[in-house]
Design an enzyme around this catalytic site. Structure first.
Site, PDB file in Angstrom:
ATOM      1  N   ARG A 107       0.842  -1.210   0.000  1.00  0.00           N
ATOM      2  CA  ARG A 107       0.000   0.000   0.000  1.00  0.00           C
ATOM      3  C   ARG A 107       0.874   1.256   0.000  1.00  0.00           C
ATOM      4  O   ARG A 107       0.987   1.934  -1.006  1.00  0.00           O
ATOM      5  CB  ARG A 107      -0.953  -0.035   1.209  1.00  0.00           C
ATOM      6  CG  ARG A 107      -2.203   0.838   1.053  1.00  0.00           C
ATOM      7  CD  ARG A 107      -1.971   2.312   1.220  1.00  0.00           C
ATOM      8  NE  ARG A 107      -1.287   2.670   2.428  1.00  0.00           N
ATOM      9  CZ  ARG A 107      -0.780   3.869   2.702  1.00  0.00           C
ATOM     10  NH1 ARG A 107      -0.912   4.856   1.843  1.00  0.00           N
ATOM     11  NH2 ARG A 107      -0.163   4.086   3.839  1.00  0.00           N
ATOM     12  N   ASP A 108       1.503   1.552   1.113  1.00  0.00           N
ATOM     13  CA  ASP A 108       2.333   2.752   1.219  1.00  0.00           C
ATOM     14  C   ASP A 108       3.462   2.730   0.196  1.00  0.00           C
ATOM     15  O   ASP A 108       3.786   3.743  -0.426  1.00  0.00           O
ATOM     16  CB  ASP A 108       2.917   2.837   2.648  1.00  0.00           C
ATOM     17  CG  ASP A 108       3.543   4.184   2.973  1.00  0.00           C
ATOM     18  OD1 ASP A 108       4.105   4.333   4.068  1.00  0.00           O
ATOM     19  OD2 ASP A 108       3.493   5.090   2.116  1.00  0.00           O
ATOM     20  N   HIS A 139       6.760   4.289  12.258  1.00  0.00           N
ATOM     21  CA  HIS A 139       6.714   4.170  10.795  1.00  0.00           C
ATOM     22  C   HIS A 139       7.742   5.169  10.272  1.00  0.00           C
ATOM     23  O   HIS A 139       7.426   6.325  10.011  1.00  0.00           O
ATOM     24  CB  HIS A 139       5.290   4.526  10.342  1.00  0.00           C
ATOM     25  CG  HIS A 139       5.058   4.387   8.879  1.00  0.00           C
ATOM     26  ND1 HIS A 139       4.245   3.426   8.343  1.00  0.00           N
ATOM     27  CD2 HIS A 139       5.516   5.105   7.820  1.00  0.00           C
ATOM     28  CE1 HIS A 139       4.209   3.552   7.020  1.00  0.00           C
ATOM     29  NE2 HIS A 139       4.966   4.560   6.685  1.00  0.00           N
ATOM     30  N   HIS A 150      10.572   6.805   7.801  1.00  0.00           N
ATOM     31  CA  HIS A 150      11.042   6.912   6.430  1.00  0.00           C
ATOM     32  C   HIS A 150      12.548   7.133   6.433  1.00  0.00           C
ATOM     33  O   HIS A 150      13.101   7.733   7.352  1.00  0.00           O
ATOM     34  CB  HIS A 150      10.295   8.046   5.705  1.00  0.00           C
ATOM     35  CG  HIS A 150       8.950   7.608   5.212  1.00  0.00           C
ATOM     36  ND1 HIS A 150       8.210   8.304   4.299  1.00  0.00           N
ATOM     37  CD2 HIS A 150       8.218   6.503   5.498  1.00  0.00           C
ATOM     38  CE1 HIS A 150       7.080   7.658   4.039  1.00  0.00           C
ATOM     39  NE2 HIS A 150       7.060   6.569   4.763  1.00  0.00           N
ATOM     40  N   CYS A 172       9.811   9.324  -1.771  1.00  0.00           N
ATOM     41  CA  CYS A 172       9.224  10.404  -0.979  1.00  0.00           C
ATOM     42  C   CYS A 172       8.594  11.409  -1.931  1.00  0.00           C
ATOM     43  O   CYS A 172       9.298  11.963  -2.772  1.00  0.00           O
ATOM     44  CB  CYS A 172      10.300  11.074  -0.138  1.00  0.00           C
ATOM     45  SG  CYS A 172       9.664  12.435   0.846  1.00  0.00           S
ATOM     46  N   ASN A 175      10.120   4.865   2.395  1.00  0.00           N
ATOM     47  CA  ASN A 175      10.017   3.841   3.431  1.00  0.00           C
ATOM     48  C   ASN A 175      11.339   3.147   3.725  1.00  0.00           C
ATOM     49  O   ASN A 175      12.169   2.979   2.830  1.00  0.00           O
ATOM     50  CB  ASN A 175       9.032   2.760   2.980  1.00  0.00           C
ATOM     51  CG  ASN A 175       7.591   3.225   3.108  1.00  0.00           C
ATOM     52  OD1 ASN A 175       7.113   3.516   4.190  1.00  0.00           O
ATOM     53  ND2 ASN A 175       6.903   3.292   1.982  1.00  0.00           N
TER      54      ASN A 175
END
Lengths: 311, 308
Positions: free
Chosen positions: B20-21, B212, B214, B245, B254
């Site tokens: 997803r992300d 979470h 990055h 990003c 990520n």
């Protein structure tokens, strides 16, 4: 020191207030780059680094050009750079001959390289660890006579490309020998970047029994992306000297295409965020990284640089 | 694997957000069957949770337009959760109809980010999520809450920890079982991570927190280490470090699951995840996307011949 105690110390704000960043790009970095860099570019790189606030810049290596063609111009580089007062420009000297050439060329500080792995030493310099340390006795004696400080490196402290796991006791033993010989600082190198915060903690615990933490440095490779996490643990344990390479120059000779040195920009970004003083101007450092990457026609390995570049 | 280091969590739950992300932030639109294959492969790696897709309007997020097909097409492995994003009640209903059994809602600690991203204030967004949370509670559907910009905002810059704590508390109070604190633009460092977590931990039990991170500035693993040293035991990551990003062109996003697992393995922390299986799933999706992996572990292993 258990990691929980370490983290409590860290939580209590017990990071070093200042960290000395040792810039190894011009030597360790370029040595592991494929393209041979012209002498004027090397000199300009070092001169630009001298403007960033870095206090130590490893300039070159007095080894035979037969072994390390990239460093063939060591004398010209040493003689050509601006030597800014207050900045140290150590050079590698694998033996007495190299030491003498270095001093003749104007070097005021030298480094010697040991390893915690027998197989690595055999493959790299064709002798045993014990024999390599004996060779260095000559260098140490000459350095002492000339009042030249010597930095000792230990390779493979968290793993070896040939032997695999390396015992922390072995690292401590080799570190102690180098320190007893007269090295003022011991830089512990995770040569293939396989270390993690767990193995870093274990290794440092053993080494710190033999060498005072004030004389220790860490030299972490980012081949497995672990460098900053490993450096963080070292800082939590009191290490206050960290080696890094501008733009993350220098791939890993043991993993084709993989990265090597941790990028100085990314290290300084982290230290800034922790409120740790380095004296380094991050923007000037990034500009220097941009310069050398253009000269090498390659992308930077620094994530900070990548992020800050609005394409 | 080394003996367990005292003081750190014994077990860390990995939440795999690549499908997803990760994919949402990849330029190339990925065919539905590739998405399904990726998720099926990830289901076999041992990760306990795989974020599958997002029930948002395809007008906003074209990559997730096939949300229903993906949700219906994947294998559901026992012991693996398959959360989906649901920005509002409509998305929630659609997700349930498609078979979702867990949903996520996305808040932010920055007003500017909230307005630019979802066109409403933080407060307005919380009202929408409250509707979702209420419906979810009626159906016994767990809800995960995300807080974006926890360590910095592309528009506002610095974000104060108290604000992150406030938004987290709102989400937790409305019934989210877990709050994932997102360093959306990767600007955080161990210093800011520690300060932010200290503030949030005053409001939310540790066991309900996730990070979470990055890796846009290369800080992710150091930040994750800091979080786990403080007792956080849930970490989000993305196979191969999928997902750039959107705020720093060409930069990474990520943190790579492989690199996180490598670190946790080295610390003797149990995750239940098979690193090689993740690398193979990563190899699959990178080949499909025709791109290099962002995972340094994968790069090193593929290049030393450890993985062919």
């Amino acid at each position: 020191v258990p990691l929980c105690q370490v983290s409590t110390a860290a939580a209590a704000g017990a990071y070093p207030k200042r960290v000395k960043v040792v810039e190894v790009g011009p030597r360790d970095g370029l040595q592991n780059e494929k393209n041979v860099v012209p002498t004027p570019v090397k000199i300009n790189l070092i001169n630009m680094l001298s403007e960033t606030g870095l206090q130590v810049i490893e300039a070159t290596s007095f080894v035979s050009p037969k072994w390390v063609p990239q460093m063939a111009d060591h004398t010209e580089v040493m003689q050509g750079i601006n030597k800014v007062p207050g900045i140290s420009y150590p050079v590698l000297t694998p033996n007495l001959k190299g030491f003498q050439a270095a001093v003749a060329a104007g070097a005021k500080e030298v480094s010697i390289f040991g390893a915690a792995s027998e197989m690595f030493t055999q493959k790299n310099i064709n002798c045993s660890i014990e024999e390599s340390l004996e060779r260095f006795h000559e260098v140490m004696a000459a350095a002492r006579a000339a009042s030249i400080p010597v930095r000792g490196y230990v390779s493979c402290v968290l793993g070896c490309p040939y032997e695999g796991k390396i015992s922390a006791a072995k690292v401590a033993e080799v570190s102690k020998k180098l320190y007893s010989m007269g090295c003022y600082e011991i830089s512990l190198g995770d040569t293939i970047g396989v270390g993690t915060p767990g193995s870093m903690r274990e290794m440092l615990t053993m080494v710190m029994k033999e060498v005072p933490v004030g004389a220790l440095a860490v030299h972490c490779h980012d081949t497995y992306g672990q460098a900053l996490a490993n450096i963080l643990v070292a800082l939590q344990m009191g290490v206050a000297v960290v080696d890094a390479s501008v733009a993350g120059l220098g791939g890993c000779p043991y993993a084709q295409g993989a990265s090597g040195n941790v990028a100085t920009e990314d290290l300084v970004y982290m230290l800034n965020g922790l409120g740790i003083h380095t004296g380094v101007d991050l923007q000037k450092l990034m500009d220097t990284g941009t310069f050398i990457c253009n000269a090498l026609n390659r992308r930077t390995n620094s994530k900070v640089s990548q992020a800050s570049c609005r394409l | 694997q080394e003996p367990q280091v005292s003081g750190l969590p014994e077990y860390i739950k990995i939440v795999e957000v690549g499908p997803r992300d990760g994919l949402q932030n990849e330029k190339v639109i990925v065919p539905t069957d590739i998405k399904i294959e990726l998720i099926n492969r990830l289901s076999k790696t041992g990760v306990p949770a795989v974020e599958v897709t997002s029930f948002v309007s395809s007008k906003w997020v074209p990559q997730m337009a096939d949300h229903k097909e993906v949700m219906r097409g994947i294998e559901r492995h026992p012991g693996v959760q398959y959360p989906v994003l649901t920005p509002n009640l409509q998305g929630f209903h659609s997700a349930i109809a498609a078979g979702a059994t867990e949903v996520s809602v996305f808040g932010a600690a920055s007003e500017s980010f909230s307005k630019m991203n979802i066109n409403c204030s933080i407060e307005e967004s919380m009202e929408k999520f409250d509707e979702v949370a209420k419906s979810a509670r009626n159906l016994n559907i767990p809800v995960r809450g995300y807080v974006s910009c926890a360590l910095g905002c592309p528009y506002e810059g610095n974000i104060i920890p108290a604000k992150v704590a406030e938004v987290s508390k709102r989400l937790y109070s409305m019934g989210c079982y877990e709050i994932s604190l997102g360093d959306t633009i990767g600007v955080g460092t161990p210093g800011s991570m520690k300060k932010m977590l200290e503030a949030v931990m005053k409001e939310i039990p540790l066991a309900a927190l996730a990070v979470h991170c990055h890796d846009t500035y290369g800080q992710a693993l150091a930040n994750i280490l800091t979080a786990i040293q403080m007792g956080v035991s849930v970490v989000d990551s993305s196979v191969s470090g999928l997902g750039g990003c959107p705020y720093a062109k060409g930069a990474t996003g990520n943190v790579a699951t492989e690199d996180v697992i490598y670190m946790l393995n080295g610390l003797g922390i149990n995750t239940g995840v098979n690193l090689y299986a993740v690398m193979e799933a990563g190899n699959f999706i990178c080949t499909a996307l025709n791109k290099r992996t962002n995972s340094k572990v994968a790069q090193a292993c593929f290049n030393t011949g450890t993985i062919k």
